[in-house]
Design a protein around this motif. Structure first.
Motif, short mmCIF file in Angstrom:
data_model
loop_
_atom_site.label_atom_id
_atom_site.label_comp_id
_atom_site.label_asym_id
_atom_site.label_seq_id
_atom_site.Cartn_x
_atom_site.Cartn_y
_atom_site.Cartn_z
N GLN A 85 0.90 -1.13 -0.11
CA GLN A 85 0.12 0.02 -0.13
C GLN A 85 0.90 1.13 -0.03
N PHE A 86 1.95 1.15 -0.55
CA PHE A 86 2.85 2.34 -0.94
C PHE A 86 2.57 2.73 -2.17
N THR A 87 2.77 4.12 -2.27
CA THR A 87 2.64 4.76 -3.60
C THR A 87 3.57 4.26 -4.87
N PRO A 88 3.25 3.86 -5.83
CA PRO A 88 3.98 3.57 -6.98
C PRO A 88 5.19 4.42 -7.09
N LEU A 89 6.24 3.85 -7.57
CA LEU A 89 7.59 4.98 -7.95
C LEU A 89 7.36 5.33 -9.49
N THR A 90 7.53 6.61 -9.56
CA THR A 90 7.53 7.02 -11.22
C THR A 90 9.18 7.14 -11.40
N LEU A 91 9.46 6.70 -12.65
CA LEU A 91 10.78 6.88 -13.30
C LEU A 91 10.96 7.79 -13.84
N LEU A 92 11.96 8.69 -13.47
CA LEU A 92 12.39 10.03 -14.08
C LEU A 92 13.23 9.82 -15.18
#
Length: 245
Positions: free
Chosen positions: A50-57
């Motif tokens: 239930q963590f926020t998914p990572l956005t790959l920069l």
């Protein structure tokens, strides 16, 4: 206008341990040498927690190649060398290895020769059955090194004898060693002198500690074998302490 506040977390991944990005709830974006499949796997675990998914920069403001790296000698007190070397087993790459390679990236201006122990030299190491083959170790090191400084020439050199390229290569100017192995520099320079080569400047880094003991490939191989034999994930290696302490 006020500049935005940015929190930056630098992650050192350890072989045999789940990626730190899976366990840090407050991290929301990732910038680094991740593939889309690696980010997808990390996000699957984060979602289950239930963590926020990572956005790959994928588009940093300043690509690595655009940063001016050639500084006038008078503007920088950090010693810089055109061609230097460093070496090790680089088995189950760990934070100590990464700091060694990072210092190489900071100190070299043209070429870094990375000596990697050949398989035959490691046959009598503890837990040798868990050793990664030379080709795999070289591939992992090269991938990490080129992510640090793609503008440098990184040479992966097998170490097959006591006298490696640190002795035989006349063009070398410096060698990066740990506090544990710094005593070998005197012998290397004596051997270079016999060949008519100039001495190497020694750049020494402190040991990287994991709890009360140093982080080592031997411990990571032991943990790897425990995981293989039990059929369960290997126990977590100790978190590295601040190397500046």
């Amino acid at each position: 206008s006020t500049a935005p506040s940015v929190d930056l977390v630098v992650l050192f991944e350890v072989a045999g341990v789940s990626p730190a990005a899976e366990r840090l709830e407050d991290v929301t974006e990732a910038l680094g040498d991740y593939t889309s499949s690696e980010i997808a796997a990390i996000n699957a675990v984060r979602t289950s927690r239930q963590f926020t998914p990572l956005t790959l920069l994928t588009s940093p403001v300043l690509p690595a190649r655009s940063i001016p790296l050639e500084l006038p000698a008078t503007s920088c007190r950090w010693p810089l060398y055109g061609r230097l070397c460093l070496g090790g087993t680089f088995d189950h790459i760990h934070p100590g290895h990464k700091i060694l390679l990072t210092l190489g990236a900071l100190t070299a201006t043209r070429v870094v020769q990375v000596g990697i122990s050949a398989d035959a030299l490691l046959a009598k190491k503890q837990f040798a059955e868990a050793l990664q083959p030379w080709e795999e170790r070289a591939r992992i090191v090269e991938r990490f090194a080129k992510a640090l400084r793609p503008d440098l020439t990184w040479m992966m050199v097998p170490i097959t004898a006591t006298e490696g390229s640190s002795v035989t290569c006349a063009e070398l100017e410096a060698i990066i060693v740990s506090a544990e192995t710094s005593g070998a520099v005197e012998g290397i320079n004596a051997a270079r002198q016999k060949r008519g080569h100039g001495p190497l400047a020694a750049v020494v880094i402190p040991l990287v500690m994991g709890g009360s003991s140093k982080v080592s490939s031997t411990d990571l191989r032991r943990l790897d074998l425990i995981g293989r034999r039990s059929g369960a994930p290997a126990p977590a290696a100790p978190a590295p302490a601040d190397p500046s302490r």
